[in-house]
Design a protein around this motif. Structure first.
Motif, PDB file in Angstrom:
ATOM      1  N   TYR A  53       0.798  -1.222   0.000  1.00  6.80           N
ATOM      2  CA  TYR A  53       0.000   0.000   0.000  1.00  6.80           C
ATOM      3  C   TYR A  53       0.839   1.285   0.000  1.00  6.80           C
ATOM      4  CZ  TYR A  53      -3.132  -3.627   1.748  1.00  6.80           C
ATOM      5  OH  TYR A  53      -3.803  -4.798   1.916  1.00  6.80           O
ATOM      6  N   VAL A  54       2.178   1.195  -0.172  1.00 11.19           N
ATOM      7  CA  VAL A  54       2.992   2.408  -0.182  1.00 11.19           C
ATOM      8  C   VAL A  54       3.905   2.402  -1.403  1.00 11.19           C
ATOM      9  CG1 VAL A  54       2.955   2.627   2.334  1.00 11.19           C
ATOM     10  CG2 VAL A  54       4.844   1.406   1.220  1.00 11.19           C
ATOM     11  N   MET A  55       4.440   3.573  -1.716  1.00 10.49           N
ATOM     12  CA  MET A  55       5.342   3.684  -2.865  1.00 10.49           C
ATOM     13  C   MET A  55       6.433   4.702  -2.520  1.00 10.49           C
ATOM     14  SD  MET A  55       4.356   4.525  -6.812  1.00 10.49           S
ATOM     15  CE  MET A  55       3.520   6.044  -6.344  1.00 10.49           C
ATOM     16  N   ALA A  56       7.695   4.260  -2.669  1.00 11.74           N
ATOM     17  CA  ALA A  56       8.835   5.127  -2.349  1.00 11.74           C
ATOM     18  C   ALA A  56       9.394   5.733  -3.634  1.00 11.74           C
ATOM     19  CB  ALA A  56       9.914   4.318  -1.646  1.00 11.74           C
ATOM     20  N   PRO A  57      10.015   6.926  -3.523  1.00 13.93           N
ATOM     21  CA  PRO A  57      10.688   7.487  -4.691  1.00 13.93           C
ATOM     22  C   PRO A  57      11.841   6.572  -5.132  1.00 13.93           C
ATOM     23  CG  PRO A  57      11.201   8.751  -2.724  1.00 13.93           C
ATOM     24  CD  PRO A  57      10.121   7.798  -2.335  1.00 13.93           C
ATOM     25  N   LYS A  58      12.116   6.538  -6.426  1.00 15.58           N
ATOM     26  CA  LYS A  58      13.110   5.602  -6.981  1.00 15.58           C
ATOM     27  C   LYS A  58      14.531   6.055  -6.672  1.00 15.58           C
ATOM     28  CE  LYS A  58      10.347   3.744 -10.796  1.00 15.58           C
ATOM     29  NZ  LYS A  58       9.065   4.299 -10.290  1.00 15.58           N
ATOM     30  N   VAL A  59      15.415   5.056  -6.491  1.00 16.52           N
ATOM     31  CA  VAL A  59      16.853   5.289  -6.269  1.00 16.52           C
ATOM     32  C   VAL A  59      17.582   5.079  -7.591  1.00 16.52           C
ATOM     33  CG1 VAL A  59      18.895   4.592  -4.997  1.00 16.52           C
ATOM     34  CG2 VAL A  59      16.657   4.500  -3.901  1.00 16.52           C
ATOM     35  N   GLY A  60      18.448   6.008  -7.947  1.00 14.23           N
ATOM     36  CA  GLY A  60      19.213   5.852  -9.172  1.00 14.23           C
ATOM     37  C   GLY A  60      20.203   4.706  -9.077  1.00 14.23           C
ATOM     38  N   ARG A  61      20.414   3.983 -10.172  1.00  9.17           N
ATOM     39  CA  ARG A  61      21.396   2.876 -10.171  1.00  9.17           C
ATOM     40  C   ARG A  61      21.915   2.665 -11.586  1.00  9.17           C
ATOM     41  NH1 ARG A  61      16.689   0.663  -8.513  1.00  9.17           N
ATOM     42  NH2 ARG A  61      17.628   0.171  -6.499  1.00  9.17           N
ATOM     43  N   LYS A  62      23.051   1.989 -11.663  1.00  6.01           N
ATOM     44  CA  LYS A  62      23.667   1.720 -12.962  1.00  6.01           C
ATOM     45  C   LYS A  62      22.967   0.532 -13.606  1.00  6.01           C
ATOM     46  CE  LYS A  62      28.193   1.623 -15.164  1.00  6.01           C
ATOM     47  NZ  LYS A  62      29.654   1.642 -14.941  1.00  6.01           N
ATOM     48  N   LEU A  63      22.562   0.698 -14.864  1.00  7.38           N
ATOM     49  CA  LEU A  63      21.825  -0.338 -15.580  1.00  7.38           C
ATOM     50  C   LEU A  63      22.789  -1.249 -16.346  1.00  7.38           C
ATOM     51  CD1 LEU A  63      18.944   1.925 -16.913  1.00  7.38           C
ATOM     52  CD2 LEU A  63      18.946   0.480 -14.869  1.00  7.38           C
ATOM     53  N   PRO A  64      22.356  -2.439 -16.739  1.00  7.39           N
ATOM     54  CA  PRO A  64      23.226  -3.387 -17.455  1.00  7.39           C
ATOM     55  C   PRO A  64      23.841  -2.824 -18.731  1.00  7.39           C
ATOM     56  CG  PRO A  64      21.249  -4.493 -16.682  1.00  7.39           C
ATOM     57  CD  PRO A  64      21.036  -3.027 -16.425  1.00  7.39           C
ATOM     58  N   ASP A  65      23.132  -1.896 -19.398  1.00 13.80           N
ATOM     59  CA  ASP A  65      23.668  -1.349 -20.643  1.00 13.80           C
ATOM     60  C   ASP A  65      24.669  -0.216 -20.417  1.00 13.80           C
ATOM     61  OD1 ASP A  65      22.090   0.693 -19.755  1.00 13.80           O
ATOM     62  OD2 ASP A  65      20.742   0.730 -21.485  1.00 13.80           O
ATOM     63  N   THR A  81      24.142   2.625 -18.793  1.00 10.41           N
ATOM     64  CA  THR A  81      23.505   3.906 -18.463  1.00 10.41           C
ATOM     65  C   THR A  81      23.059   3.886 -17.003  1.00 10.41           C
ATOM     66  OG1 THR A  81      21.336   3.127 -19.178  1.00 10.41           O
ATOM     67  CG2 THR A  81      22.754   4.187 -20.836  1.00 10.41           C
ATOM     68  N   THR A  82      22.646   5.047 -16.504  1.00 16.14           N
ATOM     69  CA  THR A  82      22.170   5.126 -15.123  1.00 16.14           C
ATOM     70  C   THR A  82      20.723   5.598 -15.120  1.00 16.14           C
ATOM     71  OG1 THR A  82      23.042   7.369 -14.931  1.00 16.14           O
ATOM     72  CG2 THR A  82      24.444   5.584 -14.164  1.00 16.14           C
ATOM     73  N   SER A  83      19.926   5.003 -14.233  1.00 12.07           N
ATOM     74  CA  SER A  83      18.523   5.416 -14.100  1.00 12.07           C
ATOM     75  C   SER A  83      18.435   6.718 -13.311  1.00 12.07           C
ATOM     76  CB  SER A  83      17.718   4.314 -13.402  1.00 12.07           C
ATOM     77  OG  SER A  83      18.193   4.135 -12.078  1.00 12.07           O
ATOM     78  N   ILE A  84      17.335   7.414 -13.501  1.00  8.90           N
ATOM     79  CA  ILE A  84      17.148   8.706 -12.825  1.00  8.90           C
ATOM     80  C   ILE A  84      16.760   8.464 -11.374  1.00  8.90           C
ATOM     81  CG2 ILE A  84      15.754  10.802 -12.754  1.00  8.90           C
ATOM     82  CD1 ILE A  84      15.458  10.558 -15.795  1.00  8.90           C
ATOM     83  N   GLU A  85      17.414   9.188 -10.495  1.00 10.05           N
ATOM     84  CA  GLU A  85      17.067   9.097  -9.079  1.00 10.05           C
ATOM     85  C   GLU A  85      16.073  10.204  -8.756  1.00 10.05           C
ATOM     86  OE1 GLU A  85      19.547   9.781  -5.049  1.00 10.05           O
ATOM     87  OE2 GLU A  85      20.058   7.960  -6.174  1.00 10.05           O
ATOM     88  N   GLU A  86      14.956   9.798  -8.185  1.00 11.67           N
ATOM     89  CA  GLU A  86      13.925  10.768  -7.849  1.00 11.67           C
ATOM     90  C   GLU A  86      14.264  11.474  -6.530  1.00 11.67           C
ATOM     91  OE1 GLU A  86      10.331   8.549  -7.760  1.00 11.67           O
ATOM     92  OE2 GLU A  86      10.250   8.281  -9.943  1.00 11.67           O
ATOM     93  N   PRO A  87      13.747  12.691  -6.360  1.00 17.51           N
ATOM     94  CA  PRO A  87      13.996  13.405  -5.104  1.00 17.51           C
ATOM     95  C   PRO A  87      13.589  12.571  -3.897  1.00 17.51           C
ATOM     96  CG  PRO A  87      13.004  14.875  -6.702  1.00 17.51           C
ATOM     97  CD  PRO A  87      12.955  13.504  -7.314  1.00 17.51           C
ATOM     98  N   TYR A  88      14.446  12.537  -2.955  1.00 17.85           N
ATOM     99  CA  TYR A  88      14.267  11.848  -1.676  1.00 17.85           C
ATOM    100  C   TYR A  88      14.330  10.317  -1.808  1.00 17.85           C
ATOM    101  CZ  TYR A  88      13.411  12.230   3.301  1.00 17.85           C
ATOM    102  OH  TYR A  88      13.579  12.233   4.657  1.00 17.85           O
ATOM    103  N   GLY A  89      14.708   9.841  -2.992  1.00 14.69           N
ATOM    104  CA  GLY A  89      14.812   8.390  -3.173  1.00 14.69           C
ATOM    105  C   GLY A  89      15.916   7.797  -2.297  1.00 14.69           C
ATOM    106  N   TRP A  90      17.074   8.467  -2.262  1.00 15.43           N
ATOM    107  CA  TRP A  90      18.202   7.966  -1.468  1.00 15.43           C
ATOM    108  C   TRP A  90      17.896   8.020   0.028  1.00 15.43           C
ATOM    109  CZ3 TRP A  90      22.253   5.070  -1.733  1.00 15.43           C
ATOM    110  CH2 TRP A  90      23.267   5.160  -0.765  1.00 15.43           C
ATOM    111  N   GLU A  91      17.319   9.149   0.471  1.00 16.35           N
ATOM    112  CA  GLU A  91      17.010   9.290   1.889  1.00 16.35           C
ATOM    113  C   GLU A  91      15.995   8.247   2.340  1.00 16.35           C
ATOM    114  OE1 GLU A  91      18.425  13.315   0.518  1.00 16.35           O
ATOM    115  OE2 GLU A  91      17.226  11.668  -0.290  1.00 16.35           O
TER     116      GLU A  91
END
Length: 893
Positions: free
Chosen positions: A44-56, A58-68
């Motif tokens: 029932y909850v959803m957190a902002p995404k954390v950026g990470r390095k993808l297999p190809d 490239t790096t995914s976009i980190e959303e605000p407050y994702g790391w925290e």
């Protein structure tokens, strides 16, 4: 679409890691191996995404407050026991994700993260009446009103993550806080280093220094990975970067990881999950501690050591004794005197390798190259020897035998030791730190090594980084270019001008070798960059095989061998030996070696004594009746006394004297493979012919350069030393201006300018054949060591110089030369037989089978056995003609 989950009991597990603020990986309870794992999500909850390095890449976009959001959950739950109750599953592509309520003790984690504002509630129409969702919505509104977490004013800041390392070296020797994000194997981690507060991170691959765990496919590999993972994964750790490994932006790093005050490498070693690695253990703070833990694991046969067997101990290993250094043999070998037993023995510094020649030479290359002298021709070998000589020679040292390397087909037995001098200075480590030796690399399971091996590795690393010694970028560094006057008569006479210029000035020198006679030395003169032989002024010494001669030789070696001395040159003899004085320091006062030898009864004064000081010293020795004067009586005749000094030598049967030819030796080949001699009866004819030849050339001087040389021509050539004309034969045309000739009446060779060669003036000057004939020595062969060959050549030169000899051809050798024996005309003693009894030649026992030669051959065998028993020269380390023969390179032993 969400699928309802069949009602089941809550699952108890341990949180392995947090993927994001609403997603975790949990593992079950271990049952004899790494436990099962699965990823779960908070319902029932959803957190902002954390950026990470993808297999190809490239790096995914980190959303605000994702790391925290992720960090809040990581710090709260990683490693904790939780209870997970599944609520529903969602099919996402080929994967099915499971969502549920997570409890940590009595705390509902779903409600906690909403209340802290790290996630937002996933509001769906179908869940509006769900009691859990209603509670979550209430908590979310409260968090928004309180501006908590992602609802706060500062929540828009983003974390900066670096996946490539721009300047790897800038991280070396730094201590940083990091988070272990992945454990590849027990000793290889992926770590996010915190660079600036909590907003900038550097991702690196880190290998633990000093150890290596087995890979996943190897025995205990998975267990080792689990051991590290369960203790470090997603934990805050302290990382010290100690070295880069590889290059470019994708560099891996070597370093240590501690959590609290616990070093993970120590625990892996102690539990038998890892072994010490020589390449990086020197980088650690306490290599000895790791080695001790490894020994403990081995003794318990823990895990990877379950089949470990202790290496067999060799007799004498772990012995310790005090000794005095007598000689530096090479960059890793010493001769020492055990101060308890007074025994002399050769030892090696454990786990080091002295400088070695670069590359190899073919046999054809070796034929034309100059004589190879390892001490001077191998880069840094002289520096290594000098380092040891200046710090050790004559000094008291502590020796600990680390191991004894057994004898093999290629190597003799080696006693390998740790050598400590002065204020606990480990001489092996000191050599390595100067870049004058390298560390021997062993198999990982080989425990026979120096006790301070890890310190050696650390010292080597520092020397490499400082470009010292062997690691210098200067290719010419460490090469000593010397002029060897000890084996070249013509060079010695040319240099005599410089050495005799100021006889009152003393020159500094190093005693490289003491000849068996004890009154002849080989010296290195640094100022003139030359090696020379020097005979002490006015001294007549007993032979080295005489009891007094042995004492004299030991006396001289103990006082000056490989020591710094001062010399003063008075003259040069006919074969290139210099004559002079040697001064040395002993007990804080300066001594004259010639005077000390005579005063102690180790020598007598020659008839043409040079100073009253020598005569006074001899009178003192006679009065005290010491050494050669122990049986001295005033009325004894000098000649009788000289007879007593000389050792007894077996004389040849004089019945064959009429078969022998009287000769004088005119030239000795550099390797003593042959020599040239003139018949005495040809001497007057040759002198008359050369006189006429020179008169002819004076009356009708040849035009320089007019003669066009051809190989094999008989010519006249001007000898470079005395600039006189001699008969010669052209052996080789080196270039348009340089010709190699052999002087046919003397046997010596040299390369001279074509302007110093002329055609033979007349055929009458060829009526007398070449006066010098080439011979080989019968029944004997030489040691293969180049330095020792020179010593034997010099000894042979001393015995034959300015003497008439009686020559007899015994047989022809394999090269077709006449192999001969030589008797001194006056004493009738066999010159070479004497050198065999001095331990300077091997007897070629298997060379001849003829019955007529057996009597002479047996005399030579007897002389050799006597030299063996007395351990003279080539026999100083025992009998090497059997098992050791191949090892030392002696054919047909």
């Amino acid at each position: 679409m969400a699928n309802p989950v069949t009602q089941s009991s809550p699952q108890r597990a341990i949180v392995k890691m947090v993927v994001s603020g609403d997603s975790l990986i949990i593992r079950g309870q271990p049952k004899g191996g790494p436990p099962p794992e699965k990823q779960i999500n908070l319902a029932y909850v959803m957190a902002p995404k954390v950026g990470r390095k993808l297999p190809d890449g490239t790096t995914s976009i980190e959303e605000p407050y994702g790391w925290e959001s992720r960090e809040y959950l990581r710090k709260k739950l990683v490693g904790k026991e939780v209870l997970f109750k599944s609520e529903y599953k969602i099919q996402m592509g080929n994967a099915q994700r499971e969502f549920g309520i997570l409890m940590c003790g009595d705390e509902n984690i779903n409600q906690t993260v909403v209340n802290e504002g790290t996630v937002e509630v996933n509001r769906r129409e179908k869940n509006k009446d769900n009691e859990d969702v209603i509670k979550l919505v209430e908590l979310e509104e409260s968090a928004k009103n309180g501006e908590k977490g992602k609802w706060g004013k500062l929540a828009s800041g983003k974390r900066e993550v670096l996946y490539e390392v721009e300047e790897p070296q800038k991280l070396v020797n730094k201590s940083l806080i990091g988070i272990v994000e992945h454990v590849r194997d027990g000793s290889t981690l992926r770590v996010a280093l915190q660079l600036e507060s909590n907003k900038k991170y550097q991702n690196i691959t880190l290998m633990l220094s000093g150890i290596r765990c087995p890979q996943a496919s190897e025995p205990f590999g998975e267990e080792a990975r689990y051991f590290t993972e369960s203790r470090l994964l997603q934990k805050d750790v302290n990382v010290r970067i100690e070295q880069t490994s590889g290059g470019g932006n994708s560099s891996a790093f070597v370093g240590s990881v501690t959590i609290g005050d616990k070093n993970i490498a120590e625990y892996l070693i102690k539990e038998g999950f890892a072994k010490c690695i020589d390449w990086t253990i020197g980088l650690t703070e306490d290599p000895k501690k790791l080695r001790n833990f490894e020994r403990e694991a081995k003794s318990k046969k823990s895990r990877i050591w379950k089949d470990y067997k202790d290496a067999p101990k060799t007799n004498g290993s772990n012995d310790s004794f005090e000794a005095r250094v007598l000689e530096i043999v090479s960059g890793d070998a010493l001769v020492v005197q055990n101060l308890t037993t007074n025994e002399d023995k050769k030892i090696f510094i454990a786990s080091i390798r002295p400088p070695r020649p670069e590359g190899t030479k073919t046999d054809d290359d070796n034929k034309d190259r100059k004589q190879f002298r390892p001490l001077y021709d191998i880069p840094h070998m002289f520096d290594a020897r000098e380092f040891l000589r200046k710090r050790l020679i004559g000094k008291k040292i502590s020796v600990k035998v680390d191991y004894i390397q057994p004898k093999t087909d290629n190597f003799q037995e080696k006693i390998c030791c740790t050598v400590v001098v002065d204020n606990n200075i480990n001489i092996g480590e000191a050599l390595i730190s100067k870049g004058l030796a390298t560390v021997v690399r062993y198999r990982q399971d080989d425990d026979q090594r120096a006790s301070a091996y890890d310190s050696f590795l650390a010292a080597e690393s520092k020397a490499q980084k400082s470009n010292k010694g062997l690691y210098s970028n200067n290719k010419d560094a460490g090469i000593v270019r010397i002029v060897d006057l000890s084996t070249d008569q013509s060079k010695a006479k040319n240099y005599s001008t410089f050495l005799l210029r100021n006889q009152n000035d003393k020159k500094s020198a190093v005693v490289e070798f003491v000849f068996p006679s004890s009154s002849k030395l080989k010296l290195y003169v640094p100022k003139d960059n030359c090696l020379l032989n020097l005979i002490l002024v006015g001294v007549s010494s007993p032979k080295s095989t005489d009891p007094i001669g042995i004492e004299a030789l030991r006396f001289v070696k103990q006082r000056i061998h490989q020591r710094d001395v001062q010399i003063s040159v008075e003259a040069i003899d006919k074969v290139g030996n210099f004559i002079g004085w040697v001064y040395y320091e002993h007990n804080n006062s300066q001594h004259n070696l010639a005077v000390d030898l005579i005063r102690n009864g180790y020598a007598s004064v020659r008839e043409s004594s040079w100073t009253n000081e020598l005569s006074a010293a001899e009178a003192e020795a006679k009065k005290q009746k010491i050494g050669i004067w122990k049986d001295y009586k005033e009325e004894e005749h000098t000649e009788a006394l000289e007879e007593a000094i000389n050792e007894e030598v077996v004389e040849k049967d004089t019945s064959d004297l009429d078969k022998r030819k009287k000769v004088v030796v005119t030239n000795i080949s550099s390797g003593l493979s042959s020599f040239h001699a003139q018949y005495v009866e040809d001497g007057p004819k040759l002198e008359e012919l050369l006189t006429e030849l020179r008169e002819e050339l004076t009356s009708n001087p040849p035009l320089p350069g007019a003669y066009k040389p051809t190989k094999g021509d008989l010519v006249v050539a001007k000898f470079s030393v005395d600039q006189q004309w001699y008969r010669a034969k052209i052996e080789k045309i080196v270039s348009n201006n340089e010709i190699q000739v052999i002087y046919t009446d003397y046997g010596n060779r040299e390369t001279i300018s074509s302007r110093s060669i002329a055609a033979m003036p007349s055929s009458k000057f060829t009526s007398l054949g070449p006066a010098a004939k080439e011979y080989a020595l019968a029944f004997v062969r030489l040691d293969t060591d180049p330095d020792f060959v020179n010593e034997v050549r010099n000894a042979f030169s001393d015995e034959t110089a300015d003497r008439v000899l009686l020559l007899k051809s015994e047989y022809k050798d394999a090269s077709g030369l006449e192999a001969v024996t030589l008797l001194d005309e006056e004493s009738k003693k066999d010159i070479v037989l004497q050198l065999v009894s001095d331990g300077l030649f091997f007897v070629d026992i298997k060379s001849r089978r003829e019955r007529r030669l057996q009597k002479t051959l047996n005399e030579y065998k007897g002389a050799q056995e006597s030299a063996k028993k007395k351990r003279l020269n080539i026999w100083q380390y025992g009998d090497i003609t059997e098992d050791d023969a191949k090892e030392f390179g002696y054919p047909n032993a």
